[in-house]
Design an enzyme around this catalytic site. Structure first.
Site, mmCIF file in Angstrom:
data_model
loop_
_atom_site.group_PDB
_atom_site.id
_atom_site.type_symbol
_atom_site.label_atom_id
_atom_site.label_comp_id
_atom_site.label_asym_id
_atom_site.label_seq_id
_atom_site.Cartn_x
_atom_site.Cartn_y
_atom_site.Cartn_z
ATOM 1 N N CYS A 1 -15.277 22.571 -31.767
ATOM 2 C CA CYS A 1 -14.706 23.612 -32.613
ATOM 3 C C CYS A 1 -15.330 24.974 -32.343
ATOM 4 C CB CYS A 1 -15.000 23.299 -34.087
ATOM 5 S SG CYS A 1 -13.996 21.997 -34.776
ATOM 6 N N CYS B 1 -8.763 24.756 -35.139
ATOM 7 C CA CYS B 1 -9.235 26.080 -34.715
ATOM 8 C C CYS B 1 -8.894 26.393 -33.267
ATOM 9 C CB CYS B 1 -10.732 26.206 -34.952
ATOM 10 S SG CYS B 1 -11.716 24.999 -34.062
ATOM 11 N N CYS C 1 -14.555 27.421 -37.608
ATOM 12 C CA CYS C 1 -13.505 26.451 -37.943
ATOM 13 C C CYS C 1 -13.516 26.129 -39.434
ATOM 14 C CB CYS C 1 -13.711 25.171 -37.148
ATOM 15 S SG CYS C 1 -12.410 23.956 -37.425
ATOM 16 N N CYS D 1 -10.475 20.899 -30.956
ATOM 17 C CA CYS D 1 -10.017 20.750 -32.340
ATOM 18 C C CYS D 1 -8.594 21.298 -32.464
ATOM 19 C CB CYS D 1 -10.953 21.529 -33.256
ATOM 20 S SG CYS D 1 -10.423 21.596 -34.973
#
Ligand code: ZN
Length: 89
Positions: free
Chosen positions: A40, A74, A44, A71
């Site tokens: 991330c 994000c 995030c 992810c």
């Protein structure tokens, strides 16, 4: 300590930035969660993992080569989203 680690901010600072979703660290480092295999951006909005389960990387490519997946929330591979505030305004 390898070169990769030397480029990153102090570990405690990265943990703080992650927990506070500090957008100042966008693009500076990425957080990879060992328990989920996902990486991330520091900012995030997903639920934050325990710091002991997190690895930090300077580049998204490094996360990928370590076997982590981006992810979906994000989108750490989406370079446009790293643009500074003045671009988005
Ligand atoms: Zn995320």
């Amino acid at each position: 300590m390898n070169i990769q680690t030397a480029l990153l901010p102090p570990h405690a600072e990265m943990v703080r930035a992650m927990l506070e979703r500090d957008t100042a660290y966008e693009g500076v480092f990425f957080t990879a969660v060992k328990t989920t295999g996902i990486f991330c951006r520091p900012s995030c909005t997903a639920r934050k993992p325990k710091p002991e389960n997190v690895e930090f990387f300077a580049h998204a490519d490094d996360c990928l080569s370590a076997g982590y997946r981006a992810c979906l929330r994000c989108k750490p591979l989406d370079a446009a989203a790293i643009a500074p505030d003045w671009v988005q305004r």
